[in-house]
Design a protein around this motif. Sequence first.
Motif, PDB file in Angstrom:
ATOM      1  N   ASP A  55       0.900  -1.053   0.028  1.00  0.00           N
ATOM      2  CA  ASP A  55      -0.011   0.202   0.119  1.00  0.00           C
ATOM      3  C   ASP A  55       0.856   1.296  -0.028  1.00  0.00           C
ATOM      4  OD1 ASP A  55      -2.554   1.336   2.157  1.00  0.00           O
ATOM      5  OD2 ASP A  55      -2.172   1.860   0.347  1.00  0.00           O
ATOM      6  N   ILE A  56       1.152   1.614  -1.351  1.00  0.00           N
ATOM      7  CA  ILE A  56       1.986   2.808  -1.357  1.00  0.00           C
ATOM      8  C   ILE A  56       0.976   3.933  -1.986  1.00  0.00           C
ATOM      9  CG2 ILE A  56       4.277   1.624  -1.396  1.00  0.00           C
ATOM     10  CD1 ILE A  56       3.976   2.054  -4.519  1.00  0.00           C
ATOM     11  N   PHE A  57      -0.138   4.125  -1.933  1.00  0.00           N
ATOM     12  CA  PHE A  57      -0.884   4.976  -2.467  1.00  0.00           C
ATOM     13  C   PHE A  57      -1.082   6.122  -1.675  1.00  0.00           C
ATOM     14  CE2 PHE A  57      -2.449   0.850  -4.218  1.00  0.00           C
ATOM     15  CZ  PHE A  57      -2.283   1.248  -5.419  1.00  0.00           C
ATOM     16  N   GLY A  58      -0.642   6.371  -0.389  1.00  0.00           N
ATOM     17  CA  GLY A  58      -0.492   7.517   0.207  1.00  0.00           C
ATOM     18  C   GLY A  58      -1.719   7.545   1.221  1.00  0.00           C
ATOM     19  N   PRO A  59      -1.683   8.472   2.559  1.00  0.00           N
ATOM     20  CA  PRO A  59      -2.617   8.489   3.466  1.00  0.00           C
ATOM     21  C   PRO A  59      -3.858   9.258   2.862  1.00  0.00           C
ATOM     22  CG  PRO A  59      -0.707  10.249   3.661  1.00  0.00           C
ATOM     23  CD  PRO A  59      -0.347   9.324   2.745  1.00  0.00           C
ATOM     24  N   ASP A  60      -3.750   9.901   1.994  1.00  0.00           N
ATOM     25  CA  ASP A  60      -5.116  10.796   1.492  1.00  0.00           C
ATOM     26  C   ASP A  60      -5.734  10.067   0.098  1.00  0.00           C
ATOM     27  OD1 ASP A  60      -4.479  13.084   3.281  1.00  0.00           O
ATOM     28  OD2 ASP A  60      -2.947  13.641   1.753  1.00  0.00           O
ATOM     29  N   ALA A  61      -5.503   8.853   0.076  1.00  0.00           N
ATOM     30  CA  ALA A  61      -6.176   7.968  -0.967  1.00  0.00           C
ATOM     31  C   ALA A  61      -7.489   8.090  -1.032  1.00  0.00           C
ATOM     32  CB  ALA A  61      -5.736   6.558  -1.152  1.00  0.00           C
ATOM     33  N   VAL A  62      -8.175   8.248  -2.092  1.00  0.00           N
ATOM     34  CA  VAL A  62      -9.591   8.319  -2.276  1.00  0.00           C
ATOM     35  C   VAL A  62      -9.932   7.001  -3.085  1.00  0.00           C
ATOM     36  CG1 VAL A  62     -11.828   9.198  -3.414  1.00  0.00           C
ATOM     37  CG2 VAL A  62     -10.163  10.520  -2.215  1.00  0.00           C
ATOM     38  N   ILE A  63      -9.388   6.601  -4.297  1.00  0.00           N
ATOM     39  CA  ILE A  63      -9.576   5.634  -5.148  1.00  0.00           C
ATOM     40  C   ILE A  63      -9.020   4.246  -4.870  1.00  0.00           C
ATOM     41  CG2 ILE A  63      -9.282   4.727  -7.502  1.00  0.00           C
ATOM     42  CD1 ILE A  63      -9.343   7.563  -8.590  1.00  0.00           C
ATOM     43  N   MET A  64      -7.839   4.325  -4.114  1.00  0.00           N
ATOM     44  CA  MET A  64      -7.099   3.195  -3.728  1.00  0.00           C
ATOM     45  C   MET A  64      -7.200   2.990  -2.394  1.00  0.00           C
ATOM     46  SD  MET A  64      -6.801   1.912  -6.871  1.00  0.00           S
ATOM     47  CE  MET A  64      -5.811   0.854  -6.759  1.00  0.00           C
ATOM     48  N   TYR A 117      -6.806  -4.018  -9.126  1.00  0.00           N
ATOM     49  CA  TYR A 117      -6.916  -3.991  -7.651  1.00  0.00           C
ATOM     50  C   TYR A 117      -8.091  -3.456  -7.069  1.00  0.00           C
ATOM     51  CZ  TYR A 117      -1.901  -5.333  -8.224  1.00  0.00           C
ATOM     52  OH  TYR A 117      -1.057  -5.653  -8.736  1.00  0.00           O
ATOM     53  N   ASN A 118      -9.048  -2.635  -7.914  1.00  0.00           N
ATOM     54  CA  ASN A 118     -10.215  -2.038  -7.530  1.00  0.00           C
ATOM     55  C   ASN A 118     -11.318  -1.873  -8.509  1.00  0.00           C
ATOM     56  OD1 ASN A 118     -12.075  -1.024  -5.706  1.00  0.00           O
ATOM     57  ND2 ASN A 118     -10.972   0.817  -5.448  1.00  0.00           N
ATOM     58  N   PRO A 119     -11.655  -2.744  -9.355  1.00  0.00           N
ATOM     59  CA  PRO A 119     -12.443  -2.869 -10.597  1.00  0.00           C
ATOM     60  C   PRO A 119     -13.811  -2.413 -10.256  1.00  0.00           C
ATOM     61  CG  PRO A 119     -12.112  -4.854 -10.100  1.00  0.00           C
ATOM     62  CD  PRO A 119     -11.133  -4.272  -9.220  1.00  0.00           C
ATOM     63  N   HIS A 120     -14.250  -2.675  -9.204  1.00  0.00           N
ATOM     64  CA  HIS A 120     -15.679  -2.213  -8.872  1.00  0.00           C
ATOM     65  C   HIS A 120     -15.977  -0.759  -8.945  1.00  0.00           C
ATOM     66  CE1 HIS A 120     -17.780  -6.284  -8.784  1.00  0.00           C
ATOM     67  NE2 HIS A 120     -16.665  -6.794  -8.323  1.00  0.00           N
ATOM     68  N   ILE A 121     -14.892  -0.011  -8.484  1.00  0.00           N
ATOM     69  CA  ILE A 121     -15.106   1.255  -8.149  1.00  0.00           C
ATOM     70  C   ILE A 121     -15.177   2.011  -9.518  1.00  0.00           C
ATOM     71  CG2 ILE A 121     -12.783   2.149  -8.537  1.00  0.00           C
ATOM     72  CD1 ILE A 121     -13.497   3.941  -5.906  1.00  0.00           C
ATOM     73  N   LEU A 122     -14.701   1.522 -10.667  1.00  0.00           N
ATOM     74  CA  LEU A 122     -14.822   1.954 -11.993  1.00  0.00           C
ATOM     75  C   LEU A 122     -16.186   1.499 -12.541  1.00  0.00           C
ATOM     76  CD1 LEU A 122     -14.032   2.858 -14.852  1.00  0.00           C
ATOM     77  CD2 LEU A 122     -12.858   0.689 -15.343  1.00  0.00           C
ATOM     78  N   ILE A 123     -16.698   0.437 -12.325  1.00  0.00           N
ATOM     79  CA  ILE A 123     -17.933   0.045 -12.666  1.00  0.00           C
ATOM     80  C   ILE A 123     -18.942   0.758 -12.166  1.00  0.00           C
ATOM     81  CG2 ILE A 123     -19.631  -2.030 -12.623  1.00  0.00           C
ATOM     82  CD1 ILE A 123     -17.316  -3.914 -12.599  1.00  0.00           C
ATOM     83  N   GLU A 124     -18.765   1.006 -10.809  1.00  0.00           N
ATOM     84  CA  GLU A 124     -19.982   2.051  -9.962  1.00  0.00           C
ATOM     85  C   GLU A 124     -19.695   3.312 -10.752  1.00  0.00           C
ATOM     86  OE1 GLU A 124     -21.595   3.206  -5.636  1.00  0.00           O
ATOM     87  OE2 GLU A 124     -19.550   2.158  -5.980  1.00  0.00           O
ATOM     88  N   ASP A 134      -4.046   3.372 -14.393  1.00  0.00           N
ATOM     89  CA  ASP A 134      -5.261   2.682 -14.503  1.00  0.00           C
ATOM     90  C   ASP A 134      -5.253   1.102 -14.640  1.00  0.00           C
ATOM     91  OD1 ASP A 134      -6.068   5.264 -15.099  1.00  0.00           O
ATOM     92  OD2 ASP A 134      -5.915   5.211 -17.366  1.00  0.00           O
ATOM     93  N   ARG A 135      -4.185   0.559 -14.784  1.00  0.00           N
ATOM     94  CA  ARG A 135      -4.225  -0.918 -14.886  1.00  0.00           C
ATOM     95  C   ARG A 135      -4.377  -1.434 -13.559  1.00  0.00           C
ATOM     96  NH1 ARG A 135       1.174  -1.463 -18.272  1.00  0.00           N
ATOM     97  NH2 ARG A 135      -0.077   0.254 -19.385  1.00  0.00           N
ATOM     98  N   ASP A 136      -3.702  -0.666 -12.662  1.00  0.00           N
ATOM     99  CA  ASP A 136      -3.717  -0.753 -10.932  1.00  0.00           C
ATOM    100  C   ASP A 136      -4.891  -0.726 -10.672  1.00  0.00           C
ATOM    101  OD1 ASP A 136      -1.183  -1.780 -10.800  1.00  0.00           O
ATOM    102  OD2 ASP A 136      -0.565  -0.342  -9.679  1.00  0.00           O
ATOM    103  N   ILE A 137      -5.964   0.261 -11.084  1.00  0.00           N
ATOM    104  CA  ILE A 137      -7.302   0.500 -10.673  1.00  0.00           C
ATOM    105  C   ILE A 137      -7.867  -0.769 -10.996  1.00  0.00           C
ATOM    106  CG2 ILE A 137      -9.336   1.735 -11.170  1.00  0.00           C
ATOM    107  CD1 ILE A 137      -7.413   4.120 -11.397  1.00  0.00           C
TER     108      ILE A 137
END
Length: 437
Positions: free
Chosen positions: A11-20, A111-118, A105-108
């Motif tokens: 988890d290197i996405f940062g403390p303020d992550a929204v998407i990840m 690792y979190n495909p449903h957030i794109l679908i929604e 985008d490939r990591d979205i």
Amino acid sequence: MGLPIPPFAGDIFGPDAVIMKGITGANWRLKDYEARGGYSALKKILSENIPPENVVNELKKSSLRGRGGAGFPTGLKWSFMPRQFPGQKYLVCNSDEGEPGTFKDRDILRYNPHILIEGMIIGGYAMGITVGYNYIHGEIWEVYERFEEALEEARAAGYLGDKILGTDFSFQLHAHHGFGAYICGEETALLESLEGKKGQPRFKPPFPASFGLYGKPTTINNTETFAAVPWIINNGGDAFLALGKPNNGGTKIFSISGDVARPGNYEIKLGTPFSKLLEMAGGMRDGVKLKAVIPGGSSMPVLPAEIMMATDMDYDSIAKAGSMLGSGAVIVMNETRCMVKSLLRLSYFYYEESCGQCTPCREGTGWLYRMVDRIEHGKGRPEDLDMLDNVAQNIQGRTICALGDAAAMPVRAFLKHYRDEFQYHIDHKKCVVAPYI
């Protein structure tokens, strides 16, 4: 089956992550997404019967700008869709991530495909669209397969298809696998490819909002753009704007590569200083001094270290510094990197990827590459530098799509900031810097 999904880098996405936020690499399935509050934004819209125009207005208030490179205001783009158009309309996600240095985008999708679908379902609701496509880059087949799995989960749970969650709203979403052509990242070339034709850009106007896929009104957004939508609906456009700065709402995922200790994806608030982002990436690898940064993908103008270290990571600040945020691909180069060799690699890429439709791009990209190649290999001529800048200037702004600009802008920026290195190659038939091991 395709190749396995690569191991998660942590988890290197940062403390303020929204998407990840909360992503571990293993928690990508529907039940995991729901446990993180997934699909609550869609449920909120449908249960409260929120008017579609209110959804668009929240996007406008959020100052969410297109994360694919152009930075166009998302809410404004959504407002262009003629909701009352009597025929079929389309929603398209551009997941054709081909810009060198970009891998967010490939990591979205991994690792979190449903957030794109929604996000896409909400987009369909807001614009009165019932059919959507996700165009996925050709070289990431395993990601395409994972997204298909996520689509099946969403359909089985009633989030996709006819009469979603028992309402009168219906939305169908399909994945489409591209074939690796960089030009298909341009929105109208993507539409041509979706229609089964050769991926070449269209003249604009007409714009996709009035004449898009199959000649019907179409809205196209980037993967990361759609992925930000659920958070905005749950928390409000003002809250998203507050995460960033005026005209630069929210967080942004930056793909950092090159001479840093920890390359990877970092989701940070827009307006964060570059120095802070570099620190998050572990600083310079081996402690070698920073020389240059390409802040937004290979097509954006390079900036010297002293400029970048005084610049914030947002659209307006980077534009003021002389470059563009682009796709958010941050390519970091240390002081041992040869600028001529670096430009040679970039010029070759755009020469190879030109679709050949426009004469300035078809002929000019090859001309640029051959001149830089000549300089790199000790055959440069005194007039080459002025000719390089002149050819690039005559490509820029004279092509149907922005690939001509993408080939020209790096050339002009490298010459602007590092002309002395190019001159040294011509005068001494060798590089001014020692090879980096």
